[in-house]
Design an enzyme around this catalytic site. Structure first.
Site, PDB file in Angstrom:
ATOM      1  N   ASN A  87      43.578  37.847  48.038  1.00  0.00           N
ATOM      2  CA  ASN A  87      42.674  38.851  47.496  1.00  0.00           C
ATOM      3  C   ASN A  87      41.905  39.502  48.641  1.00  0.00           C
ATOM      4  O   ASN A  87      41.588  38.876  49.658  1.00  0.00           O
ATOM      5  CB  ASN A  87      41.749  38.284  46.412  1.00  0.00           C
ATOM      6  CG  ASN A  87      40.988  37.030  46.783  1.00  0.00           C
ATOM      7  OD1 ASN A  87      41.423  36.238  47.615  1.00  0.00           O
ATOM      8  ND2 ASN A  87      39.849  36.831  46.151  1.00  0.00           N
TER       9      ASN A  87
ATOM     10  N   CYS B 174      46.645  41.725  36.551  1.00  0.00           N
ATOM     11  CA  CYS B 174      47.732  41.044  37.278  1.00  0.00           C
ATOM     12  C   CYS B 174      48.846  40.610  36.330  1.00  0.00           C
ATOM     13  O   CYS B 174      50.022  40.692  36.667  1.00  0.00           O
ATOM     14  CB  CYS B 174      47.184  39.858  38.056  1.00  0.00           C
ATOM     15  SG  CYS B 174      46.216  40.366  39.499  1.00  0.00           S
TER      16      CYS B 174
ATOM     17  N   GLU C  15      47.559  38.249  43.505  1.00  0.00           N
ATOM     18  CA  GLU C  15      48.834  38.393  42.788  1.00  0.00           C
ATOM     19  C   GLU C  15      49.413  39.785  42.994  1.00  0.00           C
ATOM     20  O   GLU C  15      50.598  39.940  43.315  1.00  0.00           O
ATOM     21  CB  GLU C  15      48.627  38.145  41.283  1.00  0.00           C
ATOM     22  CG  GLU C  15      48.109  36.751  40.955  1.00  0.00           C
ATOM     23  CD  GLU C  15      46.599  36.633  40.898  1.00  0.00           C
ATOM     24  OE1 GLU C  15      46.121  35.774  40.129  1.00  0.00           O
ATOM     25  OE2 GLU C  15      45.882  37.372  41.616  1.00  0.00           O
TER      26      GLU C  15
END
Length: 141
Positions: free
Chosen positions: A51, A98, A64
């Protein structure tokens, strides 16, 4: 569900290792919640991502999606599995955005959740996103 079962234990361990390695590279000056993800594709390639936060919070990118977008930029189109890892005691869970991006590249796939103690919880995309909307609704297959 053949694609959910044909991953060797060695490949699963490597996917988890890469997700764990990725969270150590996360840029999280605001939440202090590092997340790493690693995606396995039909080609056998694995791509990882972390992230990356931004002072303008809406521009933050989840691990993700970071992993998936890197794979797509390399021509990958068929997702088999994803491992998502965090250093905390609780298990991670992909956000709604995601889940929808995962669905773009798989009707279903294995989802491996890993906490900071190395414990795993295995689920699949259909469980996380039932009755999903995918590309087949917009194109003829």
């Amino acid at each position: 569900m053949e694609h959910l079962l044909d991953m060797t234990p060695e490949v699963q361990k490597e996917l988890i290792r890469r997700a764990q390695d990725a969270y150590s590279k996360a840029y999280v000056p605001y939440s202090h919640y590092p997340v790493g993800a690693a995606t396995l594709w039909a080609s056998g390639n694995i791509f990882s991502g972390c992230n990356v936060e931004n002072a303008s919070y809406g521009l933050t990118v989840c691990a993700e999606r970071n992993s998936i977008f890197q794979a797509a930029a390399h021509g990958e189109r068929k997702l088999k599995a994803i491992a998502i890892a965090v250093p905390t005691e609780t298990f991670p869970s992909p956000c709604g955005a995601c889940r929808q991006v995962l669905r773009e590249f798989a009707r279903d796939c294995r989802v491996i959740l890993v906490n900071g103690q190395g414990q795993t919880r295995i689920t699949d995309l259909k469980t996380l996103l039932p009755d999903s909307f995918g590309p087949e609704y917009l194109t003829e297959e």
